[in-house]
Scaffold this motif. Structure first.
Motif, mmCIF file in Angstrom:
data_model
loop_
_atom_site.group_PDB
_atom_site.id
_atom_site.type_symbol
_atom_site.label_atom_id
_atom_site.label_comp_id
_atom_site.label_asym_id
_atom_site.label_seq_id
_atom_site.Cartn_x
_atom_site.Cartn_y
_atom_site.Cartn_z
ATOM 1 N N ILE A 105 0.833 -1.201 0.000
ATOM 2 C CA ILE A 105 0.000 0.000 0.000
ATOM 3 C C ILE A 105 0.871 1.255 0.000
ATOM 4 C CG2 ILE A 105 -1.675 1.340 1.326
ATOM 5 C CD1 ILE A 105 -2.974 -1.257 2.171
ATOM 6 N N GLN A 106 1.920 1.256 0.794
ATOM 7 C CA GLN A 106 2.824 2.408 0.850
ATOM 8 C C GLN A 106 3.424 2.703 -0.516
ATOM 9 O OE1 GLN A 106 5.880 2.078 3.828
ATOM 10 N NE2 GLN A 106 7.103 3.731 2.960
ATOM 11 N N LYS A 107 3.929 1.671 -1.181
ATOM 12 C CA LYS A 107 4.572 1.869 -2.480
ATOM 13 C C LYS A 107 3.560 2.246 -3.561
ATOM 14 C CE LYS A 107 8.611 -1.080 -1.724
ATOM 15 N NZ LYS A 107 9.384 -2.266 -2.174
ATOM 16 N N ALA A 108 2.406 1.591 -3.555
ATOM 17 C CA ALA A 108 1.396 1.883 -4.574
ATOM 18 C C ALA A 108 0.844 3.298 -4.405
ATOM 19 C CB ALA A 108 0.272 0.860 -4.491
ATOM 20 N N THR A 109 0.576 3.679 -3.170
ATOM 21 C CA THR A 109 0.055 5.023 -2.912
ATOM 22 C C THR A 109 1.066 6.082 -3.325
ATOM 23 O OG1 THR A 109 -1.272 4.184 -1.068
ATOM 24 C CG2 THR A 109 -0.890 6.552 -1.154
#
Length: 307
Positions: A105-109
């Motif tokens: 989620i951190q990387k995608a966001t």
């Protein structure tokens, strides 16, 4: 940006808690989690509910909704209903036997918020076989690196219709909600429906000339190889093998990329049929039943070889 996750759930009791744990373990938590139980008969929903009652305090800020269907409607219906219940700016689906890496989620966001991506395809690792998709080296010339393991597709339709690419397998796409609002999973099919859905969403994205399409590698999504799943189903009769939706939807299309996608999907479907039909007789019947498909498949194969 608010991140929503939808989990369609049907008889995944041995795996659903591991899937949920991979969401609880995220370095950046989602805004909401929607679980749609498609009338499980093995206690999957009860297991999920008990697991979520025991999550760490930090996860209690996540909006969680459990929806129990009164009849089995199929994974596409469950995904569509789940999506209609979300309110986040970014939406992803995860099957109830797959696993997210802790920083997904951190990387995608970050890709979406900082790099301006509208649509992100995840590289996947199958387990326990450890096979990885896509074949990165084959598509690398059409990618521009923007961060470690993160890329922008220079020619998205060319990339996603390549024989070396995989999109829609294991729900391996994350997208801004606004691009998905006019598209729905085809509820009349239960095989290759993800490829069909995400290709149509991608076409909506690309209607905006300023949109960006990316890819995130690094085993961010691990897809479980489950014996007896639809992708590994054994067939007693060739009649059980229905045409993938893209082969029907784009049958009369003159668009080059529609044809390339049909070529990729058709080849995989034929290989799947020959691998999983129960007898030589049924394989022969399959060939006779779909004889008209094979010349087109040869044409699409030759088309994929041209610049």
């Amino acid at each position: 940006m608010k991140y929503s996750i939808v989990i369609p759930l049907h008889n995944k009791a041995p795996y659903v808690c591991e899937t949920l744990q991979s969401i609880v373990d995220q370095t950046v938590l989602p805004y909401e989690l929607i679980i749609v139980d498609d009338q499980s008969t093995d206690g999957s929903l009860e297991l999920a509910a008990r697991f979520l009652e025991q999550v760490p305090e930090r996860f209690r800020s996540v909006r969680v909704e459990l929806i129990a269907l009164e009849e089995n409607r199929g994974v596409s219906y469950a995904r569509n209903l789940g999506f209609s219940t979300t309110s986040g700016d970014i939406v992803s689906f995860i099957d109830a036997d797959d696993v997210y890496a802790p920083e997904l989620i951190q990387k995608a966001t970050q890709l979406i918020a900082v790099e301006g991506m509208d649509f992100v395809v995840l590289g996947i690792q199958l387990f326990p076989s450890h096979v990885r998709y896509p074949a990165f080296r084959k598509i690398a010339p059409d990618l521009e690196e923007v961060e470690t393991d993160a890329y922008r597709m220079k020619h998205p339709l060319k990339t996603v219709t390549s024989r070396h690419f995989v999109m829609g397998v294991g729900s391996n796409v994350i997208a801004k909600r606004k691009w998905m609002e006019t598209v729905r999973f085809d509820e009349n099919v239960r095989f290759y429906e993800g490829i069909d859905f995400w290709y149509r969403v991608l076409k909506v994205v690309l209607n905006d000339p300023d949109s960006k399409v990316g890819m995130l590698m690094g085993d961010q999504l691990r897809v479980r190889e489950v014996e007896g799943s639809l992708s590994r189903k054994k067939y007693r009769s060739s009649r059980e093998l229905v045409l993938p939706p893209v082969l029907v939807r784009y049958k009369n299309s003159n668009d080059r990329y529609d044809k390339l996608l049909m070529g990729v999907v058709g080849a995989r479907w034929i290989a799947h049929a020959f691998e999983n039909l129960s007898s030589r007789r049924q394989k022969i019947r399959f060939v006779i039943r779909h004889a008209g498909l094979f010349p087109r498949q040869l044409y699409y194969f030759l088309l994929s070889k041209t610049p």
